[in-house]
Design a protein around this motif. Structure first.
Motif, short mmCIF file in Angstrom:
data_model
loop_
_atom_site.label_atom_id
_atom_site.label_comp_id
_atom_site.label_asym_id
_atom_site.label_seq_id
_atom_site.Cartn_x
_atom_site.Cartn_y
_atom_site.Cartn_z
N TYR A 315 136.58 -58.36 -19.92
CA TYR A 315 135.50 -57.50 -19.45
C TYR A 315 135.36 -57.55 -17.93
O TYR A 315 135.14 -56.53 -17.28
CB TYR A 315 134.17 -57.91 -20.11
N TYR A 316 135.49 -58.74 -17.36
CA TYR A 316 135.38 -58.83 -15.91
C TYR A 316 136.52 -58.05 -15.24
O TYR A 316 136.31 -57.39 -14.21
CB TYR A 316 135.41 -60.29 -15.47
N PHE A 317 137.70 -58.13 -15.81
CA PHE A 317 138.79 -57.36 -15.24
C PHE A 317 138.51 -55.87 -15.31
O PHE A 317 138.77 -55.13 -14.35
CB PHE A 317 140.10 -57.66 -15.98
N GLN A 318 137.96 -55.41 -16.42
CA GLN A 318 137.67 -53.98 -16.56
C GLN A 318 136.67 -53.50 -15.51
O GLN A 318 136.67 -52.32 -15.15
CB GLN A 318 137.12 -53.70 -17.96
N MET A 319 135.83 -54.39 -15.02
CA MET A 319 134.88 -54.00 -13.99
C MET A 319 135.60 -53.55 -12.72
O MET A 319 135.05 -52.73 -11.96
CB MET A 319 133.93 -55.16 -13.69
N GLU A 320 136.79 -54.07 -12.49
CA GLU A 320 137.56 -53.60 -11.34
C GLU A 320 137.93 -52.13 -11.49
O GLU A 320 138.05 -51.39 -10.52
CB GLU A 320 138.83 -54.45 -11.18
N GLU A 321 138.12 -51.70 -12.74
CA GLU A 321 138.45 -50.31 -13.01
C GLU A 321 137.21 -49.42 -12.96
O GLU A 321 137.24 -48.31 -12.42
CB GLU A 321 139.12 -50.19 -14.38
N THR A 322 136.11 -49.90 -13.56
CA THR A 322 134.92 -49.07 -13.68
C THR A 322 134.02 -49.11 -12.44
O THR A 322 133.17 -48.23 -12.27
CB THR A 322 134.08 -49.52 -14.89
N LYS A 323 134.18 -50.17 -11.65
CA LYS A 323 133.32 -50.39 -10.48
C LYS A 323 131.86 -50.57 -10.87
O LYS A 323 130.95 -50.33 -10.07
CB LYS A 323 133.46 -49.24 -9.46
#
Length: 501
Positions: A315-323
């Motif tokens: 989930y934390y990694f996905q935050m890099e994509e979603t901002k």
């Protein structure tokens, strides 16, 4: 948008490139646990040498292995995963790497051909093809040789029992935590609504209601809900909280299926209530995992129940994509209850077609014995911790290492970051109260033959009940259908095996 403090701290020590396609079992589980890792760093450069282990009794042993990898590309021969495993294990490895998503197909083809390496790593040895191979004498039984290799006796007894086939040892275990799943919550929503991480069912329910009703995303619109489910799966944790048995209840010489118990029915009624009150996504029977997860980044949902060590970093990694940056936290066992998994992700089988003599077998077992020594376990733990502290572009994929080795050095999140320390602590809290499945290590011939059919009957009935399409009478009818289709025979076989183990 300013990043949350916890996320900032996590990025500094942990932000590795992760593969978006990795799935969990699980994520389960099962494990299915089987469920397996989400972390997927693409770097594979060698880590600094770990502490030297005690001198091996002989030169490096040569071992050929068939194994799955989770990165975008297979680990390199001179990268840390392979090179350090060779160094620490005193071995020269010839590894055939196969992408995890096609590994079982490759495994079946390899077994059918008879052209196998000295070791094949399997995630689930209780499939029909593997069991048939074992019963036909395709693989070495290891029981007679364990006393010669003291480190092969160091595995947790429960893990060995859960992997035993006909009471015998055929696999060198690949250990995993006994409990991986837990409650994952948006910490920013908790703080905004002045809530604590729930410890009871009532607190959990009240949290979900607050997430639905109190505008935790602050957009002034009633467009949020409590918790996400997906792919027709109801997290087993909820049934554990209600005191249900883990899959089966062994009582007075009989085996009783979980759905037949009052505690499980209470858990199912609770899930039905969540669905009726729109506290869970209405599309959970059909929505795929990663589509459901988008609601977390779209500020629609505040909680999930998934594999803590794999999913939180995902989930934390996905935050890099979603901002869309926010902090997550993990809860302890609600009501002080949890279900245990078998504590393994399969392990290593040794085929007789490629290891033809006891002398060759003992050379392969020396490789695993060295790898599970206290010195090697310490060296692998040091390797994992050093890797965690590296810049993301220099990291190797920790899941590729975990999938290759057979000790427990890397089964918990490595390093001393605040996030990983918290995740490890939560996993240990769950494991301390975990209730085991009494059918672990028991092989019912009927269940092996009819597993999917039997699972489908009960799984469909559970979803229909949650959706309000059937009542408890419908559940009773499904149980009777399940029994007639072979469920009653499975219960009899398991009870007999349990009594004689």
């Amino acid at each position: 948008m300013e990043r949350a403090t916890g996320y900032r701290n996590w990025v500094a020590a942990h932000c590795a490139t992760l593969a978006l396609s990795v799935v969990l079992s699980a994520c389960s589980g099962s494990a299915s646990e089987g469920s397996e890792p989400a972390a997927d760093p693409t770097g594979d450069s060698a880590a600094p040498a770990a502490e030297a282990q005690s001198e091996a009794p002989a030169g490096p042993v040569k071992v050929s292995i068939l194994n799955a990898y989770f990165s975008n590309t297979a680990p390199k021969e001179d990268g840390a995963v392979v090179a350090e495993t060779e160094r620490i294990s005193n071995a020269e490895l010839d590894i055939t790497w196969v992408p995890f998503n096609v590994y079982n197909e490759k495994l079946n083809v390899t077994m059918t051909s008879g052209e196998m390496p000295q070791v094949i790593m399997v995630d689930n040895p209780f499939t029909t093809s593997i069991l048939n191979g074992i019963h036909s004498g395709m693989f070495w039984e290891l029981t007679p040789y364990v006393d010669e290799f003291p480190n092969l006796k160091r595995f947790d007894e429960a893990v060995l029992n859960n992997l035993a086939i006909d009471g015998k040892m055929y696999l060198v275990p690949r250990p995993r935590p006994f409990v991986r799943n837990g409650l994952i919550v948006r910490e920013d929503w908790l703080k905004k609504l002045n809530l604590e991480v729930p410890k009871t069912i009532d607190e959990f329910y009240n949290m979900l209601v607050a997430f639905r009703d109190q505008d935790p995303d602050g957009n002034g619109t009633a467009d949020t809900y409590g918790i996400m489910f997906y792919e027709g799966t109801i997290p087993a944790d909820i049934f554990a909280w209600h005191g249900a048995p883990n899959n089966w209840k062994a009582e007075n010489g009989t085996f009783i299926k979980d759905l037949e118990t009052a505690e499980y029915r209470e858990g199912l009624k609770f899930v039905r209530k969540l669905y009726e009150e729109q506290l869970v996504n209405e599309d959970f029977p059909v929505v795929v995992r990663n589509e459901a997860r988008k609601n977390l980044y779209n500020n629609k949902v505040g909680a999930s129940i998934e594999a803590l060590d794999a999913v939180v970093p995902y989930y934390y990694f996905q935050m890099e994509e979603t901002k869309n940056f926010f902090d997550l936290t993990a809860g302890g066992p609600i009501e002080g209850k949890a279900f245990s998994t078998p504590g393994h992700y399969g392990g290593a089988l040794i085929p007789k077609t490629s290891v033809k003599s006891e002398e060759e077998l003992k050379q392969v077992l020396r490789y695993f014995d060295t790898q599970n020594s206290p010195e090697a376990s310490e060296a692998f733990a040091k390797l994992a911790n050093e890797n965690e502290a590296k810049p993301s572009e220099e990291k190797f994929n920790i899941d590729d290492l975990k999938n290759l080795i057979v000790n427990n050095a890397a089964i918990y999140p490595p390093g001393d970051s605040e996030l990983n320390v918290m995740l490890k602590s939560r996993m240990e809290e769950h494991a301390a109260v975990g209730v085991a499945d009494p059918s672990n290590g028991l092989i019912s011939p009927t269940e092996t033959e009819k597993s999917e059919q039997l699972k489908t009957i009960l799984a469909d009935a559970k979803i229909q009940f949650v959706l309000g399409q059937i009542d408890e009478g419908g559940l009773d009818a499904a149980v009777e259908e399940w029994k007639k289709a072979g469920g009653a025979k499975v219960a009899e076989e398991l009870a007999e095996l349990y009594a004689n183990k």
